[in-house]
Design an enzyme around this catalytic site. Structure first.
Site, PDB file in Angstrom:
ATOM      1  N   HIS A  18      -3.733   0.562  -0.305  1.00 58.20           N
ATOM      2  CA  HIS A  18      -4.200   0.859   1.048  1.00 58.20           C
ATOM      3  C   HIS A  18      -5.591   1.468   1.017  1.00 58.20           C
ATOM      4  CE1 HIS A  18      -4.626   2.716   4.973  1.00 58.20           C
ATOM      5  NE2 HIS A  18      -3.610   2.000   5.404  1.00 58.20           N
ATOM      6  N   HIS A  30       6.877   2.408   5.419  1.00 57.15           N
ATOM      7  CA  HIS A  30       5.436   2.179   5.541  1.00 57.15           C
ATOM      8  C   HIS A  30       4.699   2.424   4.226  1.00 57.15           C
ATOM      9  CE1 HIS A  30       1.336   3.713   6.992  1.00 57.15           C
ATOM     10  NE2 HIS A  30       1.342   2.425   7.237  1.00 57.15           N
TER      11      HIS A  30
END
EC number: 4.6.1.-
Length: 276
Positions: free
Chosen positions: A41, A5
């Site tokens: 992100h 991830h």
């Protein structure tokens, strides 16, 4: 598929694969003109992770190409699937087609090397908003216009917004998608998985296994604990996204799971529902 991830810095490709991942997820942020800009992100992100690692998107693509091109010194044979988590919520709906077009141009040049011995990994385009289905159209038409429609054989799709599964199916119909569908379900690791539960993931698995379902593969995110890993495997998911690939690898080696599951390789078709 053990899906690492938030792999947004180039050095993390090696790090996550070395921990056991055969797939990585990469965040892609866009500028105001719908051009992919950074692998980034941002805050907030998962607990116990730095949210702010980044590269320029095209630099990351070049490194990813090396990591997935046989014969390259940076090649990882087991890295076979890459999920691009497309942060399109910063865009207007009308920009989705353009985002797909520009994304395809970047991948064609910097990852697929214009169709000349580029990276070999399968790619999943993960879109957070059903209204942005035209990103798929823009991507597909651009590859066709550039003379490389065959590269769509390596591309799959995901809508990551945890929408109602019937609504997701409608969005795919609008985009003309008839296969190569991964369905994600999940929640940030900051919230205990039992609060969300596995009901929607179970519905996705049921759709995958039905004769008229649209889903080919189901993955669950973000799983960092042994108990949650076992729960996800018990309902029959195909992939687990995690911050700790070694945890998933350890569970797959447990006697209850090692007969039933194995790590996917390049020869496993990620667009075909697995039949026992």
């Amino acid at each position: 598929w053990i899906m690492g991830h938030m792999v947004n810095a180039i050095y993390q490709i090696d790090e996550f694969v070395d921990l056991g991942a055969n797939s990585i997820e990469v965040d892609v942020s866009f500028d105001d003109n719908a051009k992919p800009e950074y692998t980034y992100h941002g805050i907030p992100c998962d607990c116990r992770r730095w949210c702010t690692k980044w590269e320029y998107f095209n630099d990351f693509l070049k490194a990813l190409r090396k990591a997935t091109t046989p014969g390259d010194s940076k090649y990882h044979e087991k890295l076979v699937l890459v999920v691009f988590d497309l942060k399109t919520n910063s865009l207007y709906n009308y920009q989705a087609y353009d985002a797909g077009k520009k994304l395809a141009e970047n991948l064609l040049q910097h990852y697929w090397n214009n169709g000349n011995n580029g990276g070999r990994a399968y790619i999943v385009l993960s879109i957070p908003n059903l209204a942005h289905y035209q990103l798929i159209t823009g991507f597909k038409e651009t590859l066709k216009n550039k003379g490389h429609p065959e590269l769509m054989d390596k591309v799959g799709h995901d809508f990551s917004g945890n929408d109602n599964i019937d609504q997701v199916e409608k969005a795919y119909k609008k985009a003309g998608v008839t296969g190569h569908v991964w369905q994600s379900d999940g929640i940030t690791n900051c919230i205990a998985s039992f609060i969300r539960g596995l009901d929607r993931a179970k519905k996705a698995v049921k759709n995958r296994d039905s004769s008229n379902g649209y889903i080919n593969k189901v993955y669950y995110w973000t799983v960092d604990k042994y108990a949650t890993t076992r729960e996800a495997l018990d309902i029959g998911v195909d992939g687990i996204m995690t911050n700790y690939p070694d945890v998933i690898a350890n569970v797959l080696n447990e006697s209850a799971y090692k007969e039933k599951f194995r790590l996917a390789t390049y020869d496993d078709n990620p667009w075909e529902a697995f039949k026992n």
